[in-house]
Write a protein that holds these residues in place. Structure first.
Motif, PDB file in Angstrom:
ATOM      1  N   THR B  85      12.833  15.222  59.704  1.00 37.83           N
ATOM      2  CA  THR B  85      13.069  14.174  60.716  1.00 37.83           C
ATOM      3  C   THR B  85      14.010  13.080  59.660  1.00 37.83           C
ATOM      4  O   THR B  85      15.123  12.603  60.107  1.00 37.83           O
ATOM      5  N   GLY B  88      17.280  14.600  59.969  1.00 41.06           N
ATOM      6  CA  GLY B  88      18.280  14.218  61.407  1.00 41.06           C
ATOM      7  C   GLY B  88      18.528  12.519  61.235  1.00 41.06           C
ATOM      8  O   GLY B  88      19.538  12.247  61.844  1.00 41.06           O
ATOM      9  N   GLY B  92      22.170  10.987  61.881  1.00 42.07           N
ATOM     10  CA  GLY B  92      22.523  10.403  62.934  1.00 42.07           C
ATOM     11  C   GLY B  92      22.797   8.615  62.573  1.00 42.07           C
ATOM     12  O   GLY B  92      23.460   8.130  63.415  1.00 42.07           O
ATOM     13  N   THR B 166       7.903  13.061  71.824  1.00 39.28           N
ATOM     14  CA  THR B 166       8.111  14.210  72.288  1.00 39.28           C
ATOM     15  C   THR B 166       6.975  14.289  73.551  1.00 39.28           C
ATOM     16  O   THR B 166       6.085  13.695  73.719  1.00 39.28           O
ATOM     17  N   PRO B 298      10.462  18.793  67.813  1.00 38.27           N
ATOM     18  CA  PRO B 298      12.097  18.915  67.657  1.00 38.27           C
ATOM     19  C   PRO B 298      12.284  17.926  66.518  1.00 38.27           C
ATOM     20  O   PRO B 298      12.869  16.790  66.839  1.00 38.27           O
ATOM     21  N   TYR B 300      14.111  17.488  63.707  1.00 36.29           N
ATOM     22  CA  TYR B 300      15.433  17.016  63.313  1.00 36.29           C
ATOM     23  C   TYR B 300      16.211  16.070  64.392  1.00 36.29           C
ATOM     24  O   TYR B 300      16.464  14.843  64.141  1.00 36.29           O
ATOM     25  N   ASP B 301      15.802  16.457  65.666  1.00 39.14           N
ATOM     26  CA  ASP B 301      16.345  15.644  66.675  1.00 39.14           C
ATOM     27  C   ASP B 301      15.687  14.230  67.022  1.00 39.14           C
ATOM     28  O   ASP B 301      16.145  13.188  67.247  1.00 39.14           O
ATOM     29  N   PHE B 304      17.474  12.023  64.433  1.00 39.23           N
ATOM     30  CA  PHE B 304      18.804  12.034  64.871  1.00 39.23           C
ATOM     31  C   PHE B 304      18.921  10.736  65.915  1.00 39.23           C
ATOM     32  O   PHE B 304      19.333  10.024  65.942  1.00 39.23           O
ATOM     33  N   ARG B 305      18.160  11.213  66.847  1.00 40.63           N
ATOM     34  CA  ARG B 305      18.105  10.156  68.183  1.00 40.63           C
ATOM     35  C   ARG B 305      17.460   8.769  67.817  1.00 40.63           C
ATOM     36  O   ARG B 305      17.939   7.723  68.347  1.00 40.63           O
ATOM     37  N   GLU B 308      20.228   7.142  66.132  1.00 41.76           N
ATOM     38  CA  GLU B 308      21.141   6.834  67.092  1.00 41.76           C
ATOM     39  C   GLU B 308      20.799   5.302  67.767  1.00 41.76           C
ATOM     40  O   GLU B 308      21.782   4.359  67.931  1.00 41.76           O
ATOM     41  N   LEU B 325      11.542  13.755  73.984  1.00 34.06           N
ATOM     42  CA  LEU B 325      12.285  14.942  73.411  1.00 34.06           C
ATOM     43  C   LEU B 325      11.590  16.168  73.709  1.00 34.06           C
ATOM     44  O   LEU B 325      10.356  16.241  73.625  1.00 34.06           O
TER      45      LEU B 325
END
Lengths: 335, 335
Positions: B85, B88, B92, B166, B298, B300-301, B304-305, B308, B325
């Motif tokens: 994480t 990510g 991000g 998630t 998920p 990494y996402d 990342f998210r 962001e 996610l």
DNA sequence: GTGAAAGCGCTAACAC
DNA sequence: GTGTTAGCGCTTTCAC
């Protein structure tokens, strides 16, 4: 809405009816300056009332002292190592009130790595390389530029630099003896290749074998790049040989676990038909079946000591170049 | 020796025979300011010659923009979740050039947590809580004080806040169906207690069972605090019952692995006599034996998210309150 | 004991 | 196109 209307020490001064300087004196407990109790009380009250917090950026600017240390690691670092070590680093920097800036090694960039940029722009007072690959050129660069850094890694690097490492290789003879005492005859080794990434693990194994009067049989050795599939292939091959090892030293947690998996999937009984001991820790070793024997690393201490060491270097104090921390052979069910 | 003799933009200006402002214009590529090419070249050369690096602290002070975001986690997050994480999060935040300040949740401290202090003193522009416990009072505090933050966690919190989570609970029906399709009859659940730390996992299990027309048999359920010994005890008890489950949904990686271990140590064959599917990822799932089926996150996402999202909030932009996610059911050998 | 004032290195409005 | 100048919020010397 989100009007983060900033309270400055000037506001506090005004509120308390004193000068900005006085506020600073009080908040920093400056010695050689005696403040009248009632003045102090008034200022402290104003601080509370306005909910004032000194701006560390401005402070850092004046003091010219970075507020953070960088911890760099590789992107693929095994989680457990890192987090435990990080906790140690955290506690080791606490009293100096450095925060921890996390950075990932990017192999592409040479001398324009993030951490160099950050150091140059005063965001970092020093750097800890934790389980990170660190080229000789980089060491050279850091050293000649006077950038305080320390490397923390299980294995002692032969390159001259400040480092915190462990004696875990020195437990290998004990591992061999353990195997022998259990009547094992064919002691093998599995671990990472190529050798330059290998940090003397295999060498240490060979030496320990020699010291026990054992020859190293090439047929009992398997090395592989750090990749599950390749590791699996070479280990399965090793274990399916008719002269397969009956005991295995695994060079890393992943090698240990994959060896275990391969053995079990081939219906070899562990530890009866194959004993395994792994170099390095994982928080899963206790809960796999059978539980994994290992030379466990003092991860927390490694972090703590490296942080201490870096702090000293940042103050300009000379330190011993390297600290070797004790690790521990923990025998569980796999051996 | 260590005379970090600081080069300032003033030095560069002098060297290039221009004013400090010009240097600033050039280095920051300020629009609405056209610089003569030869001036620019001269400055750039001086920069290079003097090896000048802008002081980010001074810059930050002027700009009043923190350079870092805080990532806080619990000290016991020794699992795989966190590093992936973090990667990510790193990526991000990259384009906004925030660095990552790592912080550990300290349960003792209430509203004077490190991250609050850091935020107040301008060291942090915002905070990501990654797999960290976050009390309602803290959420309240952060919100009313306008501190930008986002929580990232597998499970969606019912408390209203910005979060990245998630849909992994939504895969539970598929897990049940998978068990049923393999002819399993006695589907059980093991997971953490107490229920308030539980985040609806058990609830989701019960619902999924009901949807498949199955009753939940209390005798097939085991819960325990997050502690290897206690977990082992309750799971062994569960598995030694004469009406033991033939399929198990594990509420966390650790529960999954310990279930596997208990089963194997009791000579139950996995997956023949007991199938296991785990909620959550571990980088070891693929290399235990038998390899562990799981609803994989998920990670990494998620990082990342959340990064962001935080960046946007820090800019004051309104964002959707929560992002869900997709996770994925990965069937391996344990089921 | 406390205040006035200088200045850390940078940016940006304004002047020319 | 480029320079002048005025701070950002803080610490600290020096005066009183």
């Amino acid at each position: 809405m989100n009007e983060k209307k900033s309270i400055s020490s000037r506001d506090v001064a005004r509120e308390a009816g004193v000068s900005q300087a006085t506020v600073s004196y009080i908040l920093n407990d400056v010695k050689n300056v005696r403040i009248k109790p009632e003045t102090r009380a008034a200022v402290l009250e104003a601080v509370k009332k306005l909910n004032y917090h000194p701006d560390e950026i401005a402070r850092g600017m004046k003091l010219k002292k970075p507020m953070s240390i960088g911890v760099v690691t590789d992107r693929n670092v095994t989680n457990f190592y890192f987090m435990k070590t990080l906790e140690g680093i955290r506690d080791g920097t606490q009293k100096n009130d450095y925060s921890i800036t996390l950075l990932f090694n990017k192999p592409e960039e040479i001398a324009e790595a993030d951490y160099i940029r950050y150091y140059n722009s005063n965001r970092l007072g020093g750097i800890i390389f934790a389980f990170a690959s660190l080229s000789d050129e980089m060491v050279e660069y850091l050293t000649t530029n006077g950038i305080p850094f320390v490397k923390v890694d299980p294995v002692q690097s032969s390159t001259d630099m400040c480092q915190v490492c462990t004696d875990h290789l020195s437990h290998i003879p004990a591992v061999i003896k353990h195997f022998l005492s259990r009547g094992m005859k064919r002691i093998g080794y599995v671990g990472p290749s190529p050798l330059n990434e290998e940090h003397g693990r295999f060498e240490a194994f060979k030496e320990a074998m020699a010291d026990s009067g054992l020859a190293v049989d090439e047929g009992l050795i398997a090395t592989s790049p750090f990749n599950d599939e390749e590791m699996t292939v070479v280990i399965k091959k090793l274990l399916s040989s008719d002269k397969r090892p009956d005991a295995l030293l695994a060079g890393s947690p992943r090698f240990g676990l994959i060896s275990l998996r391969c053995a079990l999937s081939m219906k070899l009984k562990v530890p009866e038909q194959l004993k395994i001991v792994t170099l390095g820790s994982s928080n899963f070793f206790g809960i796999v079946y059978p539980s994994m024997s290992a030379v466990e690393l003092p991860l927390y201490d490694m972090g703590f000591r490296s942080a201490e060491m870096l702090s000293e270097r940042m103050k300009g104090n000379e330190m011993p170049r390297s600290i070797v921390l004790p690790s521990e052979l923990v025998i569980r069910d796999s051996s």
